[in-house]
Design a protein around this motif. Structure first.
Motif, PDB file in Angstrom:
ATOM      1  N   LEU A  40     -19.692 -25.451 -81.226  1.00 20.68           N
ATOM      2  CA  LEU A  40     -21.151 -25.412 -81.165  1.00 20.68           C
ATOM      3  C   LEU A  40     -21.708 -26.740 -80.664  1.00 20.68           C
ATOM      4  CD1 LEU A  40     -23.726 -23.856 -81.604  1.00 20.68           C
ATOM      5  CD2 LEU A  40     -23.724 -24.561 -84.002  1.00 20.68           C
ATOM      6  N   ALA A  41     -21.110 -27.852 -81.072  1.00 20.09           N
ATOM      7  CA  ALA A  41     -21.562 -29.156 -80.582  1.00 20.09           C
ATOM      8  C   ALA A  41     -21.342 -29.276 -79.075  1.00 20.09           C
ATOM      9  CB  ALA A  41     -20.821 -30.272 -81.319  1.00 20.09           C
ATOM     10  N   VAL A  42     -20.191 -28.796 -78.605  1.00 16.84           N
ATOM     11  CA  VAL A  42     -19.921 -28.813 -77.159  1.00 16.84           C
ATOM     12  C   VAL A  42     -20.918 -27.925 -76.420  1.00 16.84           C
ATOM     13  CG1 VAL A  42     -18.246 -28.146 -75.382  1.00 16.84           C
ATOM     14  CG2 VAL A  42     -17.483 -29.397 -77.400  1.00 16.84           C
ATOM     15  N   PHE A  43     -21.230 -26.767 -77.019  1.00 22.39           N
ATOM     16  CA  PHE A  43     -22.210 -25.873 -76.397  1.00 22.39           C
ATOM     17  C   PHE A  43     -23.566 -26.554 -76.284  1.00 22.39           C
ATOM     18  CE2 PHE A  43     -25.638 -22.788 -76.677  1.00 22.39           C
ATOM     19  CZ  PHE A  43     -25.306 -21.904 -75.652  1.00 22.39           C
ATOM     20  N   LEU A  64     -35.559 -25.148 -87.767  1.00 20.07           N
ATOM     21  CA  LEU A  64     -35.755 -26.587 -87.549  1.00 20.07           C
ATOM     22  C   LEU A  64     -35.222 -27.026 -86.187  1.00 20.07           C
ATOM     23  CD1 LEU A  64     -34.864 -28.172 -91.024  1.00 20.07           C
ATOM     24  CD2 LEU A  64     -37.125 -27.773 -90.043  1.00 20.07           C
ATOM     25  N   SER A  65     -34.231 -26.325 -85.664  1.00 21.22           N
ATOM     26  CA  SER A  65     -33.643 -26.715 -84.378  1.00 21.22           C
ATOM     27  C   SER A  65     -34.615 -26.526 -83.221  1.00 21.22           C
ATOM     28  CB  SER A  65     -32.366 -25.912 -84.107  1.00 21.22           C
ATOM     29  OG  SER A  65     -32.663 -24.566 -83.748  1.00 21.22           O
ATOM     30  N   ALA A  66     -35.736 -25.832 -83.460  1.00 27.23           N
ATOM     31  CA  ALA A  66     -36.730 -25.648 -82.403  1.00 27.23           C
ATOM     32  C   ALA A  66     -37.374 -26.972 -81.996  1.00 27.23           C
ATOM     33  CB  ALA A  66     -37.807 -24.660 -82.857  1.00 27.23           C
ATOM     34  N   VAL A  67     -37.433 -27.940 -82.929  1.00 26.54           N
ATOM     35  CA  VAL A  67     -38.054 -29.239 -82.617  1.00 26.54           C
ATOM     36  C   VAL A  67     -37.212 -30.006 -81.601  1.00 26.54           C
ATOM     37  CG1 VAL A  67     -38.853 -31.434 -83.542  1.00 26.54           C
ATOM     38  CG2 VAL A  67     -39.251 -29.316 -84.822  1.00 26.54           C
ATOM     39  N   PRO A  68     -35.913 -30.266 -81.857  1.00 29.89           N
ATOM     40  CA  PRO A  68     -35.122 -30.929 -80.822  1.00 29.89           C
ATOM     41  C   PRO A  68     -34.967 -30.074 -79.566  1.00 29.89           C
ATOM     42  CG  PRO A  68     -33.730 -30.297 -82.673  1.00 29.89           C
ATOM     43  CD  PRO A  68     -35.139 -30.115 -83.112  1.00 29.89           C
ATOM     44  N   PHE A  73     -37.560 -31.048 -77.128  1.00 27.71           N
ATOM     45  CA  PHE A  73     -37.228 -32.297 -76.435  1.00 27.71           C
ATOM     46  C   PHE A  73     -36.158 -32.065 -75.366  1.00 27.71           C
ATOM     47  CE2 PHE A  73     -39.241 -34.040 -80.198  1.00 27.71           C
ATOM     48  CZ  PHE A  73     -39.896 -35.161 -79.701  1.00 27.71           C
ATOM     49  N   VAL A  74     -35.175 -31.241 -75.691  1.00 31.34           N
ATOM     50  CA  VAL A  74     -34.118 -30.927 -74.726  1.00 31.34           C
ATOM     51  C   VAL A  74     -34.707 -30.218 -73.518  1.00 31.34           C
ATOM     52  CG1 VAL A  74     -32.046 -29.536 -74.338  1.00 31.34           C
ATOM     53  CG2 VAL A  74     -32.268 -30.863 -76.435  1.00 31.34           C
ATOM     54  N   LEU A  75     -35.543 -29.221 -73.767  1.00 33.53           N
ATOM     55  CA  LEU A  75     -36.095 -28.424 -72.677  1.00 33.53           C
ATOM     56  C   LEU A  75     -36.997 -29.260 -71.773  1.00 33.53           C
ATOM     57  CD1 LEU A  75     -36.251 -25.586 -71.468  1.00 33.53           C
ATOM     58  CD2 LEU A  75     -38.192 -25.126 -72.966  1.00 33.53           C
ATOM     59  N   VAL A  76     -37.938 -29.993 -72.369  1.00 33.05           N
ATOM     60  CA  VAL A  76     -38.854 -30.808 -71.573  1.00 33.05           C
ATOM     61  C   VAL A  76     -38.094 -31.907 -70.834  1.00 33.05           C
ATOM     62  CG1 VAL A  76     -40.799 -32.411 -71.673  1.00 33.05           C
ATOM     63  CG2 VAL A  76     -40.843 -30.313 -73.028  1.00 33.05           C
ATOM     64  N   GLY A  77     -37.178 -32.571 -71.542  1.00 36.04           N
ATOM     65  CA  GLY A  77     -36.417 -33.640 -70.909  1.00 36.04           C
ATOM     66  C   GLY A  77     -35.563 -33.149 -69.763  1.00 36.04           C
ATOM     67  N   ALA A  78     -34.874 -32.027 -69.967  1.00 33.15           N
ATOM     68  CA  ALA A  78     -33.982 -31.503 -68.928  1.00 33.15           C
ATOM     69  C   ALA A  78     -34.758 -31.021 -67.702  1.00 33.15           C
ATOM     70  CB  ALA A  78     -33.139 -30.359 -69.495  1.00 33.15           C
ATOM     71  N   THR A 121     -30.433 -33.612 -77.916  1.00 35.79           N
ATOM     72  CA  THR A 121     -29.058 -33.107 -77.956  1.00 35.79           C
ATOM     73  C   THR A 121     -28.275 -33.718 -79.113  1.00 35.79           C
ATOM     74  OG1 THR A 121     -29.156 -32.967 -75.534  1.00 35.79           O
ATOM     75  CG2 THR A 121     -27.015 -32.670 -76.557  1.00 35.79           C
ATOM     76  N   VAL A 122     -28.513 -35.002 -79.385  1.00 30.35           N
ATOM     77  CA  VAL A 122     -27.864 -35.640 -80.536  1.00 30.35           C
ATOM     78  C   VAL A 122     -28.318 -34.964 -81.833  1.00 30.35           C
ATOM     79  CG1 VAL A 122     -27.752 -37.766 -81.885  1.00 30.35           C
ATOM     80  CG2 VAL A 122     -27.487 -37.859 -79.407  1.00 30.35           C
ATOM     81  N   ALA A 123     -29.613 -34.649 -81.934  1.00 29.79           N
ATOM     82  CA  ALA A 123     -30.123 -33.953 -83.126  1.00 29.79           C
ATOM     83  C   ALA A 123     -29.469 -32.586 -83.256  1.00 29.79           C
ATOM     84  CB  ALA A 123     -31.643 -33.815 -83.038  1.00 29.79           C
ATOM     85  N   TRP A 124     -29.309 -31.881 -82.147  1.00 25.24           N
ATOM     86  CA  TRP A 124     -28.593 -30.604 -82.168  1.00 25.24           C
ATOM     87  C   TRP A 124     -27.176 -30.779 -82.703  1.00 25.24           C
ATOM     88  CZ3 TRP A 124     -29.532 -27.528 -76.973  1.00 25.24           C
ATOM     89  CH2 TRP A 124     -30.678 -26.729 -77.125  1.00 25.24           C
TER      90      TRP A 124
END
Length: 221
Positions: A33-36, A85-89, A92-97, A192-195
Motif C-alpha cells: 500500500l505504501a508503494v501504491f 482522514l486520508s482525503a486531506v493528504p 495535497f497530492v492531487l493539487v501538487g501533482a 504522499t509521506v502522510a499517506w
C-alpha cells in the motif's frame, strides 16, 4: 504470542473465524500500500507532465488513484475513519501533482511581463469565467488571454499585474504570484509521506483487528 492465541480463541468462541494473521503477510500488505501511494502520486504527476495544458486528464487519473488508495486503506485497516482522514493528504497530492508540471515549465522557460488589464470577456458575456486582454508596458497587446474562473479575488480592468507566459504556448499564462513550483512539489511529497504513515498505521491496527476476528460491516462491501 500468548495474546494472539487468546484473541484468536475469543474470536472463535464468538462465532468468528479470523483469517491467516501472519505478521509477515501484514507487513507485505502494508509495504504494497505504501508503494501504491508513491506510485499513485508519481503517476498523476507524470500524467500532468505528458498532458500539459489538458488538466482534465491528470485530474481524472488523480481522483481515481486517490479513491483507489482510500479503498485499499479500508481493506487493510478494516475500518472507515482512517480512509476518511486520508482525503486531506489526498488533496495535497492531487493539487501538487496536477499543478507541479505546468508551473515548473513556467519557472524554467517562462517570460515574465508587467501588464495592464484592458478588457474582460465577462463584461460582455456575463458569468464568472474571465478572459482578460492584456497590454504590455510598451503599449503592445498580448495575443494570449489570462484566464480566471470565479469572481472572488478576480482582477479588475485597469489593474496592473505581473504574469508569466510560456513562449512556446503550451502552458497557459499565469499570474506570477500564483506560480510556485517548489511549493507544489512540497505539497505533493508531504501528502504522499502522510499517506505512507497512514498505511503503516492501517497495517498495524488492521493486524490487531484481524487477530480479534473483527470484520468490516456488510455495507462496506
Amino acid at each position: 504470542m500468548a495474546t494472539g492465541t487468546r484473541d484468536s480463541e475469543i474470536a472463535v468462541m464468538n462465532g468468528r473465524f479470523p483469517e491467516d494473521i501472519s505478521p509477515w503477510k501484514t507487513v507485505r500488505r502494508t509495504l504494497a500500500l505504501a508503494v501504491f501511494a508513491w506510485a499513485a502520486a508519481a503517476g498523476t504527476a507524470c500524467a500532468a507532465y505528458l498532458a500539459v495544458g489538458m488538466e482534465a486528464v491528470p485530474i481524472s487519473i488523480g481522483v481515481f488513484l486517490c479513491l483507489a488508495f482510500a479503498v485499499l486503506l479500508i481493506l487493510l485497516h478494516r475500518a472507515l475513519w482512517l480512509a476518511v482522514l486520508s482525503a486531506v493528504p489526498a488533496l495535497f497530492v492531487l493539487v501538487g501533482a496536477v499543478q507541479y508540471a505546468p508551473e515548473a515549465a513556467l519557472d524554467r522557460r517562462g517570460v515574465r511581463e508587467s501588464v495592464t488589464i484592458v478588457a474582460d470577456s465577462a463584461a460582455r458575456t456575463g458569468g464568472d469565467n474571465h478572459r482578460f486582454t492584456l497590454r504590455r508596458t510598451d503599449g503592445k497587446q498580448l495575443k494570449e488571454k489570462l484566464e480566471y474562473d470565479g469572481d472572488t479575488w478576480a482582477p479588475q480592468v485597469g489593474e496592473r499585474l505581473d504574469v508569466i507566459r510560456d513562449p512556446e504556448g503550451t502552458v497557459p499564462m499565469e499570474q506570477a504570484d500564483d506560480v510556485d513550483a517548489a511549493g507544489r512539489l512540497g505539497g505533493l511529497i508531504g501528502g504522499t509521506v502522510a499517506w505512507t504513515l497512514m498505511a503503516v498505521l492501517a497495517g498495524r491496527r488492521g493486524h490487531v483487528r484481524r487477530r480479534r476476528g473483527i470484520e468490516l460491516p456488510d455495507y462496506m462491501w
